[in-house]
Design a protein around this motif. Structure first.
Motif, PDB file in Angstrom:
ATOM      1  N   HIS A  76       0.853  -1.186   0.000  1.00 33.36           N
ATOM      2  CA  HIS A  76       0.000   0.000   0.000  1.00 33.36           C
ATOM      3  C   HIS A  76       0.887   1.232   0.000  1.00 33.36           C
ATOM      4  N   HIS A  77       0.523   2.217  -0.796  1.00 34.64           N
ATOM      5  CA  HIS A  77       1.401   3.363  -1.010  1.00 34.64           C
ATOM      6  C   HIS A  77       1.159   4.480   0.004  1.00 34.64           C
ATOM      7  N   SER A  78       1.142   4.091   1.282  1.00 38.38           N
ATOM      8  CA  SER A  78       1.175   5.081   2.359  1.00 38.38           C
ATOM      9  C   SER A  78       1.738   4.417   3.599  1.00 38.38           C
ATOM     10  N   PRO A 135      -1.282   3.288   9.555  1.00 37.20           N
ATOM     11  CA  PRO A 135      -2.681   3.464   9.166  1.00 37.20           C
ATOM     12  C   PRO A 135      -3.020   4.828   8.586  1.00 37.20           C
ATOM     13  N   ALA A 136      -2.058   5.701   8.368  1.00 36.54           N
ATOM     14  CA  ALA A 136      -2.400   6.969   7.726  1.00 36.54           C
ATOM     15  C   ALA A 136      -2.742   6.710   6.268  1.00 36.54           C
ATOM     16  N   SER A 181       3.900  -2.784   3.445  1.00 47.19           N
ATOM     17  CA  SER A 181       3.542  -4.097   2.913  1.00 47.19           C
ATOM     18  C   SER A 181       2.870  -4.891   4.018  1.00 47.19           C
ATOM     19  N   HIS A 182       1.727  -5.495   3.687  1.00 52.47           N
ATOM     20  CA  HIS A 182       0.950  -6.200   4.719  1.00 52.47           C
ATOM     21  C   HIS A 182       0.240  -7.400   4.128  1.00 52.47           C
ATOM     22  N   TYR A 183      -0.148  -8.315   5.006  1.00 47.81           N
ATOM     23  CA  TYR A 183      -0.976  -9.434   4.576  1.00 47.81           C
ATOM     24  C   TYR A 183      -2.398  -8.937   4.381  1.00 47.81           C
ATOM     25  N   VAL A 184      -3.047  -9.467   3.367  1.00 59.55           N
ATOM     26  CA  VAL A 184      -4.401  -9.024   3.044  1.00 59.55           C
ATOM     27  C   VAL A 184      -5.416  -9.751   3.919  1.00 59.55           C
ATOM     28  N   LEU A 212     -10.079  -3.653   4.354  1.00 62.11           N
ATOM     29  CA  LEU A 212      -9.163  -3.007   3.409  1.00 62.11           C
ATOM     30  C   LEU A 212      -7.987  -2.305   4.108  1.00 62.11           C
ATOM     31  N   ASP A 213      -6.764  -2.635   3.685  1.00 62.56           N
ATOM     32  CA  ASP A 213      -5.537  -1.971   4.171  1.00 62.56           C
ATOM     33  C   ASP A 213      -5.375  -2.062   5.686  1.00 62.56           C
ATOM     34  N   ALA A 214      -5.967  -3.080   6.292  1.00 61.95           N
ATOM     35  CA  ALA A 214      -5.916  -3.185   7.750  1.00 61.95           C
ATOM     36  C   ALA A 214      -5.268  -4.483   8.221  1.00 61.95           C
ATOM     37  N   GLY A 215      -4.655  -5.237   7.297  1.00 59.93           N
ATOM     38  CA  GLY A 215      -4.055  -6.517   7.667  1.00 59.93           C
ATOM     39  C   GLY A 215      -2.734  -6.345   8.385  1.00 59.93           C
ATOM     40  N   PRO A 216      -2.172  -7.468   8.857  1.00 63.55           N
ATOM     41  CA  PRO A 216      -0.915  -7.439   9.616  1.00 63.55           C
ATOM     42  C   PRO A 216       0.229  -6.840   8.792  1.00 63.55           C
ATOM     43  N   ILE A 217       0.911  -5.861   9.358  1.00 64.84           N
ATOM     44  CA  ILE A 217       1.992  -5.156   8.659  1.00 64.84           C
ATOM     45  C   ILE A 217       3.279  -5.976   8.702  1.00 64.84           C
ATOM     46  N   ILE A 218       3.893  -6.155   7.548  1.00 64.68           N
ATOM     47  CA  ILE A 218       5.156  -6.898   7.461  1.00 64.68           C
ATOM     48  C   ILE A 218       6.339  -5.933   7.451  1.00 64.68           C
TER      49      ILE A 218
END
Lengths: 282, 282, 282, 282
Positions: free
Chosen positions: C190-192, C195-196, C218-221, C225-231
């Motif tokens: 995700h290009h931000s 969670p901003a 980069s996160h797991y889906v 939306l855009d709220a999965g675990p951040i890698i």
């Protein structure tokens, strides 16, 4: 037309107003101005972009500026038309990451450049040139064929009207003759945070020293190895858990990003060189 | 009790299970284990924290470990009780930013240390010691009084049972005798990204070279100047717009942060030294 | 064989020594061990690499571990053979920078993966698949053909025995059915700096807010939306001089680097997921 | 005299040459000029520093500029004498790291400011004010005494001719009345990478979300909480190994550095505000 003007001269009073006035009188609108004074060295630097909608030309500017302000302030200066794409030759050896990175940027329209050819002292990366439809010249280089190879390089550079050269991990020293003909026009990427670890095998040296951060440096090539004016640097943290192989892998990402940034700055005429240093307008 | 154990030895099979078993048998619960193998050097490193609720003591651990596992695997090792605060002497000269930073951290309870005294070769910062209510010793240092000064330093260090020394911009070379008595126990902050710009006036050298990033390095002091094992490094971008004075101002922030991080790592026994490098457990 | 084992279970005493003992008894040498306890959640995590030279197999390990330690400590666990390359499908739309970056890494041997195919909802990037000789499937996606498209995606994923999916700027929401079948096995960029600026047009939103740093995540889906675990996340400074177009250009470099790092961590089985967060072993 | 001039106005042709001419005619030498155009908003910004050695005064400049260029280009503008130190009030609560950091910089001459007083809603940090010999006012704040407290704050600000306010971790919302009287003159430090985690307990929220980077943001205070124009941001990496307590400790270093940078930019008149964003001249 949109004209970019780069100026440097001894620092003195009234330069900015004189230059902006000059452009104003010729019908130009200054859309960008950045200026810098190195007080220690007493040198003034300026980069302007001016837009003209009255038919005024670069030729006119060049001849009028040359006869008036340039001598008055003892200026060194260049002008560039925004619409002209500089011609950039790529020199590579066997590593492909910088080449792939530059070509994919080129291909996406991210680089405002022409790439007339790719040159290498090895055949390995010829297939990538082919993938992207760019001429590839294999010019081997050894102690024995040194002069011949040099001559062939210069011939290609001339024939293709190359404006500047990018050493995209070209693992070969560029000869003095080529450097002399392309002063501050050969961009190298060195895989260390210069001046630390100049020369061969910087990742091995960094590993041995036990540094906690590694870097990459893009600079203009001068006679002295890895000692030219620095354009761009970046770093990445490492730790005791990383092997030399890890350093190299992390370094690849640094190298390609740092080199690409330097190439873009050069393409947009945002670099000026003096005293073996750069002024980078951003 | 909470016991931290640091071990390094030649790499070999079965170390982890032997050590964790040992602790398990003594009634300890391993709450933290980090391990590292330098494959090139074939050395194994481990840091463990174990909790005992059965009255087992550090003394017992030390004597039992010494007679069993330590010789079997040819280990070098140390154990530390979490509740014991190391005693840290601060050496300073005239710059106050690192001193203020360490003292305000100390004062807020951020540093798990005792500070028995501050020593300086100048009187200038005595008032800060006073502000914070810490004893201050003025020990001038010159070619003439070298041996005397050294003797006084050692006397103070002994008397105050100092565990380690922090050179918080102590602009004076520490003598070999002191270094020999505090091996890997003297932490320095150097105001450059080592190994670039070792020695005096690194900001001036960085400015002259035209680097685009400056750094600071915290390291253990060894005989060779600015060449000891690196604990922590960090960097900050600079540009042609920055003067040497700006480098120095930006550098101050780097220096205090990098030094404080190194001090905290040392306090928590998270550093191990070998081959003039560090393993940093985080 | 070289076996990587990932374990998580309720935190309790004696886990490390039990597991390292188990491996020791089977003839394995633990060459890497990293462990973590989330004290708040009271969960224990461990990643081990063990080498066996005695013919012991993954099958044996799996069946013996399943019957002994796993139930005793109530473990969730996986084992992976180092020599097996995971099969990774790439989903793309029209942006090519992440695709070029992953393929050039793949091509250089930097990624220990197989890439059975590239799938896109547009035809635009088919030529890059061709450049690299990888099968390309064009599966358009619209409200009308939603179910069909989903079925085709699943069919391709099954047929090609895909282990995990990388959304390399796939500008299309992945359906719940696909997510359900690949839990923590779909990696998005995700290009931000999440969670901003979750959701669409993050660079535009960042520009409007006037932030001084932009990021990529980069996160797991997951379903949300855009709220999965951040890698993995990284950032780059911006200033008032940068336009939205500049944000996008700078962002491209971030996106490709951050995504590639996440992919490598996943490939090496260095990620574990719990409570919508990740443990990343490095 | 050395005069700094900040200008913004609708973008139009000839501004730079008009202003530099004006200064030239008055006998000023432009030693620094930076300019920016927000093309989307069609606003022009400029910051100049001019030196006059002919007795020309700020008063003369102000009155002459006001009658000529300012109306012609519809400019909003300010002028500042370099030798005048702005008067800065510090508001604090119980955390001392930002206070210590600002005071030690002040004490070293790093901040070109006067600090007429420190104000707090708690008594805890009074002793630090005493350490540094600065007046300390304890103004408790509660729902009940809201209006009284506000009045006292305003009275102190007026009496001490305060130019701007720094909230150095002042854990209390500043009232609308105070904000209205100090527009873009109250600098806050928020302990997150805004706009992520606005409001209370940002480190707890960041921990819960599992981010891999945490940040701090310095901004001008506006009516809407944590939503004012951003001056400066910075970040630091975190991992699963860090607890909330670790986030807080790492954050402290970020907060103090980011706040100090913002304060310095404000002191040097290098910030301009428009559309809830900042232009930062560096």
């Amino acid at each position: 037309m949109n004209l970019t003007v780069l100026i440097h001269c001894p620092d003195q009073k009234g330069i900015i107003s004189a230059v902006t006035n000059f452009l104003h009188e010729k019908g130009g609108n200054v859309v960008y101005l950045d200026q810098h004074v190195d007080k220690q060295a007493a040198i003034f630097f300026m980069r302007l972009e001016a837009e003209f909608e009255n038919g005024y030309t670069q030729q006119l500017f060049d001849s009028e500026f040359k006869d008036t302000l340039a001598p008055r302030f003892n200026m060194k200066w260049q002008s560039h038309l925004k619409k002209i794409k500089p011609r950039m030759a790529l020199f590579v050896s066997k590593y492909n990451h910088c080449l792939y990175d530059l070509l994919s940027r080129y291909h996406s329209g991210e680089l405002e450049a022409e790439i007339p050819f790719i040159l290498s002292n090895h055949k390995d990366l010829g297939f990538i040139a082919e993938q992207f439809g760019i001429p590839f010249y294999h010019v081997p280089f050894s102690k024995e064929n040194r002069e011949e190879a040099e001559a062939e390089q210069l011939k290609l550079l001339k024939e293709h009207k190359v404006d500047f050269i990018v050493l995209a991990r070209y693992m070969q020293i560029v000869s003095s003759t080529v450097i002399a003909q392309y002063p501050n026009k050969i961009i190298n990427i060195h895989h260390s945070f210069l001046p630390a670890f100049a020369g061969a095998k910087p990742y091995h040296a960094a590993f041995k020293r036990g540094v906690k951060i590694i870097g990459a440096t893009s600079h203009y090539v001068t006679e002295e190895l890895d000692a030219g004016p620095i354009i761009e640097q970046d770093v990445v943290p490492v730790s005791h858990t990383h092997t030399i192989k890890d350093f190299i892998a992390k370094g690849r990402d640094l190298e390609k990003i740092v080199l690409a940034r330097a190439v873009k700055l050069h393409l947009k005429h945002k670099t000026m060189v003096y005293n073996n240093k750069t002024v980078i307008f951003t």
